[in-house]
Scaffold this motif. Structure first.
Motif, short mmCIF file in Angstrom:
data_model
loop_
_atom_site.label_atom_id
_atom_site.label_comp_id
_atom_site.label_asym_id
_atom_site.label_seq_id
_atom_site.Cartn_x
_atom_site.Cartn_y
_atom_site.Cartn_z
N UNK A 91 -17.08 43.05 17.62
CA UNK A 91 -17.09 42.78 16.17
C UNK A 91 -17.47 41.33 15.86
N UNK A 92 -16.91 40.38 16.59
CA UNK A 92 -17.19 38.96 16.29
C UNK A 92 -18.68 38.67 16.41
N UNK A 93 -19.30 39.14 17.49
CA UNK A 93 -20.75 38.90 17.65
C UNK A 93 -21.55 39.69 16.62
N UNK A 94 -21.09 40.91 16.31
CA UNK A 94 -21.83 41.75 15.36
C UNK A 94 -21.84 41.12 13.97
N UNK A 95 -20.74 40.46 13.60
CA UNK A 95 -20.66 39.84 12.27
C UNK A 95 -21.79 38.84 12.04
N UNK A 96 -22.20 38.15 13.12
CA UNK A 96 -23.29 37.17 13.00
C UNK A 96 -24.61 37.86 12.67
N UNK A 97 -24.82 39.03 13.28
CA UNK A 97 -26.11 39.73 13.14
C UNK A 97 -26.13 40.68 11.96
N UNK A 98 -24.97 41.23 11.64
CA UNK A 98 -24.90 42.27 10.61
C UNK A 98 -23.81 41.91 9.60
N UNK A 99 -24.07 40.85 8.78
CA UNK A 99 -23.02 40.39 7.88
C UNK A 99 -22.73 41.36 6.73
N UNK A 100 -23.66 42.28 6.43
CA UNK A 100 -23.46 43.16 5.27
C UNK A 100 -22.62 44.40 5.59
N UNK A 101 -22.16 44.50 6.84
CA UNK A 101 -21.37 45.67 7.25
C UNK A 101 -19.89 45.41 6.95
N UNK A 102 -19.15 46.47 6.60
CA UNK A 102 -17.69 46.35 6.44
C UNK A 102 -17.06 46.71 7.78
N UNK A 103 -16.33 45.76 8.38
CA UNK A 103 -15.75 46.00 9.71
C UNK A 103 -14.32 46.51 9.57
N UNK A 104 -13.96 47.49 10.37
CA UNK A 104 -12.63 48.11 10.29
C UNK A 104 -11.95 48.08 11.65
N UNK A 105 -10.59 48.10 11.65
CA UNK A 105 -9.87 47.95 12.92
C UNK A 105 -9.68 49.23 13.72
N UNK A 106 -9.93 50.41 13.14
CA UNK A 106 -9.78 51.65 13.92
C UNK A 106 -10.91 52.61 13.52
N UNK A 107 -11.22 53.58 14.39
CA UNK A 107 -12.25 54.57 14.04
C UNK A 107 -11.90 55.34 12.76
N UNK A 108 -10.60 55.67 12.60
CA UNK A 108 -10.22 56.52 11.46
C UNK A 108 -10.36 55.77 10.14
N UNK A 109 -10.00 54.48 10.14
CA UNK A 109 -10.21 53.68 8.91
C UNK A 109 -11.70 53.56 8.62
N UNK A 110 -12.49 53.42 9.67
CA UNK A 110 -13.94 53.30 9.50
C UNK A 110 -14.50 54.56 8.86
N UNK A 111 -13.99 55.71 9.30
CA UNK A 111 -14.52 57.00 8.84
C UNK A 111 -14.03 57.38 7.45
N UNK A 112 -13.01 56.66 6.97
CA UNK A 112 -12.38 57.01 5.71
C UNK A 112 -13.41 57.08 4.57
N UNK A 113 -13.46 58.20 3.88
CA UNK A 113 -14.36 58.40 2.73
C UNK A 113 -15.84 58.25 3.08
N UNK A 114 -16.18 58.45 4.32
CA UNK A 114 -17.59 58.30 4.70
C UNK A 114 -18.32 59.64 4.63
N UNK A 115 -19.64 59.56 4.54
CA UNK A 115 -20.47 60.77 4.48
C UNK A 115 -20.93 61.20 5.87
N UNK A 116 -20.81 60.31 6.84
CA UNK A 116 -21.20 60.66 8.21
C UNK A 116 -20.60 59.65 9.18
N UNK A 117 -20.30 60.14 10.39
CA UNK A 117 -19.93 59.25 11.50
C UNK A 117 -21.09 59.27 12.50
N UNK A 118 -21.49 58.07 12.94
CA UNK A 118 -22.58 57.96 13.91
C UNK A 118 -22.04 57.21 15.12
N UNK A 119 -22.11 57.81 16.30
CA UNK A 119 -21.62 57.14 17.52
C UNK A 119 -22.81 56.47 18.23
N UNK A 120 -22.72 55.14 18.43
CA UNK A 120 -23.86 54.43 19.03
C UNK A 120 -23.53 53.81 20.39
#
Ligand code: NAD
Ligand code: UDX
Length: 429
Positions: free
Chosen positions: A353-382
């Motif tokens: 996350x710390x390194x990603x914040x430098x490259x992708x500042x417009x993303x909302x970072x979350x502490x767990x997969x479930x919070x990340x998925x909350x109210x989302x239209x799709x989950x993408x595993x990369x």
């Protein structure tokens, strides 16, 4: 033995720590004063399993010191490893600026015999060029040797790979350098191949490009699997039992990333071109790899029609599991596209996350997969972090707005996901 490792990045720091752990006295040298200050204080600049503990152990035993002075490194060691970066220049050639700067620094401080070992991945004949450069700068007044000892470690399992390699390659030009390196590597129980400099340099490039080719091969087969209705994982298993093929590096997905494969494939294409050979096979390897990003986006578009005003939850940002390295991570290109097309992106990664914040500042970072998925239209595993293999899919389904699951690393069971009502798409399944 007294060793210096010049460049304390992923390869250099692991090399320094492991040799110190084997009982040698090591100086880790870097021109980055902030990095050296942090290392002095016991602060490890990146995430690599087991490295922090090993560094603490060898620093406490007084076998590893850090310095910003190349003079000190040359003065206080018998063998100097060059482990600085060799990034891609525009056009794909390796940028040898750091290697040349180090060779110049060594030449300026050389007063007696030293063995200079290139461990960075460099184009063929770089070793010979370093030798010429140092000989010119010292006027031939001081004896030295240049050797090539390519490094095959992978990030995420770097210590294990360094300590238990499949083979050790030593490209040497003199008996003295061969003896020194044989002594240094005596505790390692694996085949040791002694070659000339150019052969050792070629082995490294040929190995990395072959592995990248294996990945692109299986990804191309996965595109066929999607069209004919076969399952790429079983195809890979079925191929992999053949000992001539082997199962390793046959995992289809969004393609390879990282600081090595993309740049080393590009560099090998350029090396071949320089030697008068057009390496079309490798050009295709790189093209197939880019195509995988598009395939994943196509699966997502098939499910959502458009990306604008959709919320996409991304699981995994690092280019592979067990690292925080974001260099050439597929997530960067994919998320950039989603954002450009008007999606909102939420993301979770256990380490990057710390390194990603430098490259992708417009993303909302979350502490767990479930919070990340909350109210989302799709989950993408990369990224295939282990924790994604044991996701509670029912819970995931509950928190999502729309049950869309795009598995870019084929870590989930499609049947289990579909049974819960998910629209599931993997890569080649
Ligand atoms: P890195 O970017 O993590 O680290 C390079 C380090 O060198 C940095 O700390 C930088 O400050 C330092 N440096 C740059 N110029 C310097 C100079 N003039 N003097 C002293 N220090 C200097 O790089 P990395 O990932 O460790 O890769 C290093 C080399 O090893 C590359 O050639 C790479 O292709 C090769 N390699 C990498 C891996 C890997 O998994 N990362 C594996 C095998 C080989
Ligand atoms: C690679 C080489 O493996 C190593 O020998 C060399 O020293 C440095 O480059 P690294 O980049 O650290 O190591 O990791 P690796 O495990 O090789 O993975 C590279 C990329 O390929 C990752 O993005 C990974 O996700 C991808 N990959 C790997 C696949 O897509 N499928 C596979 O089957 C294997």
């Amino acid at each position: 033995m007294r060793l210096s490792v010049i460049g304390t990045g992923y390869v250099g720091l692991v090399t320094a720590a492991c040799f110190a752990d084997l009982g040698h006295h090591v100086i880790g040298m870097d021109r980055d004063a902030e990095r050296i200050r942090r290392l002095h204080d016991g602060d490890v600049p990146f995430y690599e399993p087991g490295l922090a503990e090993m560094l603490q152990r060898v620093q406490q035993a007084d076998r590893l010191q850090f310095s910003t002075s190349i003079g000190e490194a040359v003065e206080r060691s018998d063998v100097l490893f060059i482990t600085v970066g060799t990034p891609s220049k525009e056009g794909g050639d390796a940028d040898l600026g750091a290697v040349t700067a180090v060779a110049e620094g060594i030449a300026g401080a050389l007063t007696g015999y030293r063995l200079i070992v290139e461990k960075s991945t460099v184009p063929v004949r770089t070793g010979a060029r370093i030798r010429d450069q140092i000989a010119r700068l010292t006027g031939g007044a001081v004896p030295f040797d240049v050797a090539c000892n390519p490094e095959f470690l992978r990030e995420g399992s770097a210590i294990e790979d360094f300590m238990h390699p499949d083979r050790i390659v030593l490209g040497v030009t003199s008996e003295r350098s061969e003896q020194l390196l044989r002594e240094l590597y005596a505790p390692f129980a694996c085949p040791l191949l002694v070659t000339d400099l150019t052969t050792a340099e070629t082995i490294k490039h040929a190995s990395n490009a072959f592995l990248a080719m294996k990945i692109s091969y299986i990804n191309a087969v996965s595109a066929i699997c999607e069209r004919v209705g076969a399952d790429i994982r079983q195809v890979a298993d079925g191929m992999g039992y053949d000992r001539r093929i082997g199962r390793a590096f046959l995992d289809a997905g969004v393609g390879y990333g990282g600081s090595c494969f993309p740049k080393d494939v590009a560099a090998f294409i350029r090396i071949a071109e320089g030697a008068g050979y057009k390496f079309r096979l490798l050009e295709e390897v790189a093209r197939i790899n880019d195509e995988q990003r598009e395939t994943l986006l196509r699966h997502l578009r098939d499910a959502l029609r458009v990306f604008a005003d959709r919320t996409i939850a991304v699981f995994g940002l690092a280019y592979k599991p067990n690292t925080d390295d974001m260099r050439e991570a597929p997530s960067v290109a994919i998320i950039d596209r989603l954002l450009r097309e008007g999606a909102a992106v939420r993301a979770y990664d256990p380490a990057a996350e710390t390194n990603a914040r430098q490259l992708l500042p417009a993303v909302t970072y979350c502490p767990t997969p479930y919070e990340t998925a909350s109210d989302s239209d799709a989950v993408v595993i990369l990224t295939e972090w282990d924790e994604f293999r044991s996701l509670d899919l029912a819970r995931l389904r509950e928190v999502m707005r729309r049950p869309v699951l795009i598995d870019g690393r084929n870590v989930l069971d499609p049947q289990a996901a579909r049974a819960l009502g998910f629209h599931y798409a993997g890569m080649g399944r």
